[in-house]
Design a protein around this motif. Structure first.
Motif: not given
Length: 238
Positions: A91-100, A106-108, A144-150
């Motif tokens: 998670d990178v909360p200061e950039m609004n990227y999270t696993s949720e 999304r995240g680092e 970010l994770w796309l479907p099929a592990g991309r």
């Protein structure tokens, strides 16, 4: 056409001429460095009629972190993880990227495994800045994770700074917006935490600006004079 199947008619009329620019026998093309846009990837696949695969990596990870699987014709991602390493998004909360985040986490991008370097030579402090106590290398890239592990690269964390009012800025994103202007060839954005606004250093595209001036009937002695013309400035900012 998608580059998956050959076309006897279009290959003979158009694409064989393009293929000859690279010798005519290319079967595979690879791309690294910065991510390719989906349009560029599709264009290369169609024009050269071969597999064009994209990879992602760093010197510190023995190059490959992930790569597109052979036969995967979906554009806009850097493939699945290299079997020699693990990948997780932090998670990178200061950039609004999270696993949720929905629809995709999304995240680092962090990497760990036997392919990761042991450290910078005689630079313990710098090494501890990128490798945490659990052995994860923090790449500074946002994915970010796309479907099929991309895995898809969408942003950069390390090239951000905070302005005086507390606002976080990713200069590369701002630069990319300005360079979409047809009059702009290069753009550099700078800022620091002691000021509340950014500074942009912009280089014009001379040929485009001259062609525009000719179409508008504007007379000038040199490029500097043209750049200072209010009509040219209005056209660039429009």
């Amino acid at each position: 056409m998608s580059g998956q199947n050959r076309s006897p008619m279009w290959d003979r009329l158009v694409f064989n001429k393009i293929k000859e620019k690279l010798g005519g026998r290319v079967k595979f093309m690879g791309s690294g460095a910065s991510p390719l846009s989906p349009d560029v990837m599709d264009f290369l696949r169609v024009c050269f009629g071969c597999q064009v695969l994209e990879g992602y990596g760093m010197t510190e990870t023995s190059c490959v972190i992930s790569s597109v699987d052979q036969g995967d014709n979906l554009s806009g991602h850097v493939g699945s993880p290299n079997p020699a390493c693990e990948i997780k998004l932090v998670d990178v909360p200061e950039m609004n990227y999270t696993s949720e985040d929905q629809p995709h986490p999304r995240g680092e991008i962090c990497v760990r495994g036997p392919s990761i370097f042991q450290g910078y030579y005689k630079a313990e402090v710098q090494m501890r800045e990128v490798i945490d106590d659990d052995g994860w290398l923090h790449t500074g890239d946002i994915g970010l994770w796309l479907p099929a592990g991309r895995l898809k690269i969408i942003d950069r964390k390390k090239n951000i700074f905070k302005l005086a009012q507390g606002e976080y800025i990713a200069p590369e994103k701002v630069e990319n917006v300005y360079t979409k202007c047809r009059f702009v060839s290069q753009c550099f954005i700078y800022g620091d935490s002691f000021n509340s606004s950014l500074v942009a250093v912009v280089a014009v595209e001379p040929d485009v600006l001259r062609d525009w001036a000719a179409s508008e009937g504007i007379k000038y002695d040199d490029l500097g004079q043209l750049c200072n013309d209010p009509r040219a400035r209005a056209a660039v900012f429009s």
